[in-house]
Design an enzyme around this catalytic site. Structure first.
Site, PDB file in Angstrom:
ATOM      1  CE  LYS A 170       7.177   4.263   3.673  1.00 49.37           C
ATOM      2  NZ  LYS A 170       6.808   4.853   2.211  1.00 49.37           N
ATOM      3  CD  GLU A 245       1.746  -9.795   1.449  1.00 46.73           C
ATOM      4  OE1 GLU A 245       2.700 -10.527   0.511  1.00 46.73           O
ATOM      5  OE2 GLU A 245       1.196  -9.017   0.969  1.00 46.73           O
ATOM      6  CB  CYS A 280       2.430 -10.214  -3.668  1.00 47.54           C
ATOM      7  SG  CYS A 280       0.922 -10.133  -2.609  1.00 47.54           S
TER       8      CYS A 280
END
Length: 474
Positions: A170, A245, A280
């Site tokens: 997804k 993560e 990130c």
């Protein structure tokens, strides 16, 4: 406008069970470039059934067969590399140079790392007189983000394929086109029907359905810490493995003994502005030793003022827009929060850059005279915003760097090799980058604390997709 309403299930593009349309927006132009379907729990279940059926045969393939499959994917991907770069630029606004050289290029680098790791991996060994087998965990649910779409897909799909697992993907509904193109590439490369399946949809609907599904044995999620918590809660009902993560607020510790202060501060600031701050692991907290702090602030201000914001379809060294209106509003609110809490606005600020009235463009922003308790030092902004914090001495630098709920990455700038080693060991982060270096393909990517669980890349990433079985004999 492209019609991308179908899902990839069982090796075919199929219609959703109940269609709900969603527009895909080009963040640079705010124009609709495609329409997709948002899946339901029933769509997720159909994809899981296809993956479950395919697992029976794919899990029995040999290592040599899986090496050959990954090599086939690598060649098929290289042939469509530029097409992937163009899609990523269109759907998330990454400048075309960044898309070619990094966003799409990681699909080659990471895959090469997994091929090398797979060739060396031992799925059977002995320990304590017993035979130890490492076997595919089963059907895996994969949820990937929008900020580095190809990066996170290959870091999940490649190790799943390498270990004999099947999966349902997804992708983010903001960047679904790169995922759908990757399904075409995998199919062309010979991935068997049902081994990889794709259903678009919202996290609370399709993502939750996968996380709760009894026939999924593992969830691998990349995204916000809030999303990771939701996946973990849903997965707890069936006690499935979860790999995460998540976010980061990475410190960049700049000591006064650097060989070249301007070079160190410049590359640190550029690393924050790259990808419009939507990474990130970006070094968004720059901790600078007090004796060079004023100079460092002026250098960072100059970098921000000289960072161009431009059309992502044009070549050159500039940054593009944020991914969506929602992301733009979030970043604007946090910039205003930094001003309200008393940090010194050195460059940038709220509003769009001059001449950029259309698109989700944001000014490269630098805050000075900040402290580590300000919101801009605590929260992941996910925009081109650098927060600069002074420190005095190595001990205080380490304390400030570690004073965060996150622990994804950390950066060190110093001319003292012994100090670099000492500080690297003291920092609570999954990756430490010294003097502008980066980790290599196949090295473990992941973090401590609220930055996640597990590691991605190379054999470290493969480990998460395997169960361990001990077999004893008389």
């Amino acid at each position: 406008m492209m019609d991308k309403r179908k899902f990839f299930i069982g090796g075919k593009w199929v219609d959703p069970i109940s269609a709900t349309d969603l527009d895909v927006i080009n963040p640079a132009t705010e124009e609709v470039i495609a329409v997709i379907s948002m899946g339901s729990e029933a769509d997720a279940d159909a994809a899981v059934k296809a993956a479950n059926a395919a697992f029976q045969s794919y899990s029995q393939t040999s290592k040599a067969e899986r090496v050959a499959l990954l090599e086939s994917i690598l060649e098929a991907y290289k042939a469509r590399h530029d097409e992937m770069a163009e899609v990523i630029t269109a759907e998330m606004g990454a400048p075309c140079k960044l898309s070619r050289d990094a966003q799409a290029a990681v699909g080659v680098g990471h895959l090469e790392g997994f091929i090398e790791a797979l060739k060396a991996y031992e799925f059977e060994s002995t320990c304590c007189g017993d035979t130890i087998l490492r076997e595919p965990i089963g059907v895996c649910g994969l949820i990937t983000p929008w900020n580095w779409p190809m990066n996170q897909m290959v870091l999940k799909i490649a190790p799943a394929l390498a270990t004999g697992c099947t999966m349902v993907l997804k992708p983010s509904e903001l960047t679904p086109l790169s995922a759908m193109l990757y399904m075409e590439i995998l199919h062309e490369a010979g991935v068997p029907a049902g081994v990889i399946n794709l259903v678009n949809g919202e996290g609370p609907v399709v993502g939750s359905a996968l996380s709760r599904h009894p026939d999924i044995q593992m969830m691998s999620f990349t995204g916000s810490t809030r999303g990771g918590v939701a996946v973990t809660r849903d997965a707890a009902e069936t006690v499935k493995r979860v790999a995460l993560e998540l976010g980061g607020k990475s410190p960049n510790v700049v000591f006064a003994d650097v060989d070249d202060l301007e070079k160190s501060v410049t590359r640190g600031a550029r690393a924050v502005f790259s990808n419009t701050g939507q990474s990130c692991n970006a070094p968004t907290r720059m901790l600078v030793e007090k004796s060079v702090y004023d100079d460092a602030m002026q250098i960072a201000r100059t970098v921000a003022e000289n960072t161009a914001v431009g059309d992502p379809t044009e070549d050159g060294r500039h940054i593009g827009p944020l991914v969506s209106q929602m992301q733009y509003e979030k970043v604007q609110a946090l910039i205003q929060k930094g001003i309200d809490e008393g940090a010194t606005l050195l460059a940038g600020g709220t509003g769009k850059p001059e001449g950029r009235n259309v698109g989700y463009f944001c000014k490269p922003t630098v805050f000075g005279n900040a402290d580590n308790q300000m919101t801009i030092a605590r929260e992941e902004i996910f925009g081109p915003v650098l927060t600069m914090i002074p420190f005095e001495g190595e001990e205080e630098a380490i304390a400030i760097a570690n004073d965060t709920p996150y622990g994804l990455a950390a950066y060190i700038e110093t001319g003292d090799e012994a100090r670099a080693t000492r500080v690297a060991r003291a920092l609570r982060a999954g990756m430490v980058r010294i003097n502008g270096t980066d980790i290599n393909w196949g090295s473990p990517f992941g973090g401590y604390k609220m930055s996640g669980l597990g590691r991605e890349g190379g054999h470290f990433g493969m480990d998460d997709f395997l169960e361990i079985k001990a077999v004893s004999r008389p």
